[in-house]
Design a protein around this motif. Structure first.
Motif, PDB file in Angstrom:
ATOM      1  N   ASP A  50       0.839  -1.193   0.000  1.00 61.57           N
ATOM      2  CA  ASP A  50       0.000   0.000   0.000  1.00 61.57           C
ATOM      3  C   ASP A  50       0.884   1.257   0.000  1.00 61.57           C
ATOM      4  O   ASP A  50       1.901   1.319   0.716  1.00 61.57           O
ATOM      5  N   GLU A  51       0.480   2.251  -0.796  1.00 62.26           N
ATOM      6  CA  GLU A  51       1.128   3.564  -0.821  1.00 62.26           C
ATOM      7  C   GLU A  51       2.651   3.453  -0.976  1.00 62.26           C
ATOM      8  O   GLU A  51       3.420   4.158  -0.311  1.00 62.26           O
ATOM      9  N   GLU A 103      -6.837  -0.560  -7.695  1.00 63.87           N
ATOM     10  CA  GLU A 103      -5.528  -1.074  -7.304  1.00 63.87           C
ATOM     11  C   GLU A 103      -4.449  -0.010  -7.491  1.00 63.87           C
ATOM     12  O   GLU A 103      -3.525   0.095  -6.677  1.00 63.87           O
ATOM     13  N   HIS A 122      -4.926   3.178  -7.144  1.00 61.00           N
ATOM     14  CA  HIS A 122      -5.126   4.091  -6.008  1.00 61.00           C
ATOM     15  C   HIS A 122      -4.499   3.512  -4.747  1.00 61.00           C
ATOM     16  O   HIS A 122      -3.892   4.248  -3.947  1.00 61.00           O
ATOM     17  N   ARG A 123      -4.599   2.214  -4.573  1.00 59.85           N
ATOM     18  CA  ARG A 123      -4.050   1.566  -3.376  1.00 59.85           C
ATOM     19  C   ARG A 123      -2.527   1.681  -3.315  1.00 59.85           C
ATOM     20  O   ARG A 123      -1.953   1.976  -2.256  1.00 59.85           O
ATOM     21  N   ARG A 171      -3.172  11.371  -6.924  1.00 56.78           N
ATOM     22  CA  ARG A 171      -3.773  10.569  -5.844  1.00 56.78           C
ATOM     23  C   ARG A 171      -4.109  11.471  -4.675  1.00 56.78           C
ATOM     24  O   ARG A 171      -3.234  12.177  -4.200  1.00 56.78           O
TER      25      ARG A 171
END
Length: 240
Positions: free
Chosen positions: A87-88, A111, A113-114, A240
């Motif tokens: 994530d990120e 996905e 965005h994740r 984002r």
């Protein structure tokens, strides 16, 4: 060359890749994932710009070709809706020539965005088959044959939906640009023309006689330097 390599070496392909990098606007040392990386042209170019690049493709053969082109990059064989990334963990996300292959772009964008950090940049896009322009003395027949070409893709007009999909996923500052490739060499598009006409016959949209007549006209145009096709690609960038 493989088919994937031929795509990336067509006239205008390098300029399109460069345009996508400008949309990303990543600085040296930033991390970026190239999804549906194909033969690895973008991965190699981004790595030469000093980025930490990860290439992802669902096709193991494509990943093997990409490893040879960009040996210093990280690669994964994975689907765009299930990335093996934390994530990120990424500053940038790039995916071109992918969405016409997907039944639904939403899981792939979710996905993206994740895996992007807050403030990270995304660029997605590809050809929208509904925008293809081919000159002909019988434009109605040409339009029907273009529908045949569309029938060969899972989602031939998916790219035009990406602005909505990005906004719905929570992305901000979404911008759309169009980059058109003008083709005047008949031989450059002859395989696609034949495939489009064949698909239109298979779908019973036209007869074989219609297809042969149209292909003959396009070939004659090529010999007389009268062939013209315009192939637009949409790029959609966001934060984002």
């Amino acid at each position: 060359m493989s088919f994937l390599e031929q795509i990336e070496e067509r006239p205008g392909a390098a300029e399109l890749r460069a345009a996508s990098y400008r949309v990303l606007g990543l600085k040296r040392g930033a991390s970026c994932v190239d999804v549906a990386c194909g033969a690895g042209y973008a991965v190699a170019e981004l790595a030469r710009k000093g980025l930490k690049v990860t290439g992802v493709d669902a096709d193991p053969a494509a990943v093997e070709a990409a490893r040879l082109r960009a040996p210093g990059a990280m690669f994964h064989v994975a689907h765009s809706a299930d990335l093996p990334l934390e994530d990120e963990s990424m500053d940038g996300y790039r995916a071109l020539r992918l969405f016409h292959l997907l039944e639904d772009p939403v899981p792939t964008i979710a996905e993206a965005h994740r895996v992007l950090r807050p403030g990270g940049r995304i660029v997605v896009g590809g050809q929208d088959y509904g925008f293809l322009l081919i000159d002909s003395s019988d434009q109605d027949l040409t339009d029907v044959i273009c529908l045949g070409l569309e029938s060969r893709a899972v989602s031939p007009r998916a790219t035009r939906t990406l602005r909505d999909v990005l906004l719905d996923a929570g992305f901000q500052d979404v911008e759309v640009s169009v980059h058109s490739q003008v083709v005047t060499e008949h031989q450059q598009m002859a395989p696609q023309l034949k495939a489009a006409a064949g698909a239109a016959v298979e779908k019973a949209l036209i007869t074989q006689q219609d297809a042969d007549s149209w292909l003959g006209e396009q070939s004659r145009r090529g010999r007389r330097d009268r062939f013209l096709a315009v192939v637009p690609t949409l790029l959609v960038g966001a934060r984002r």
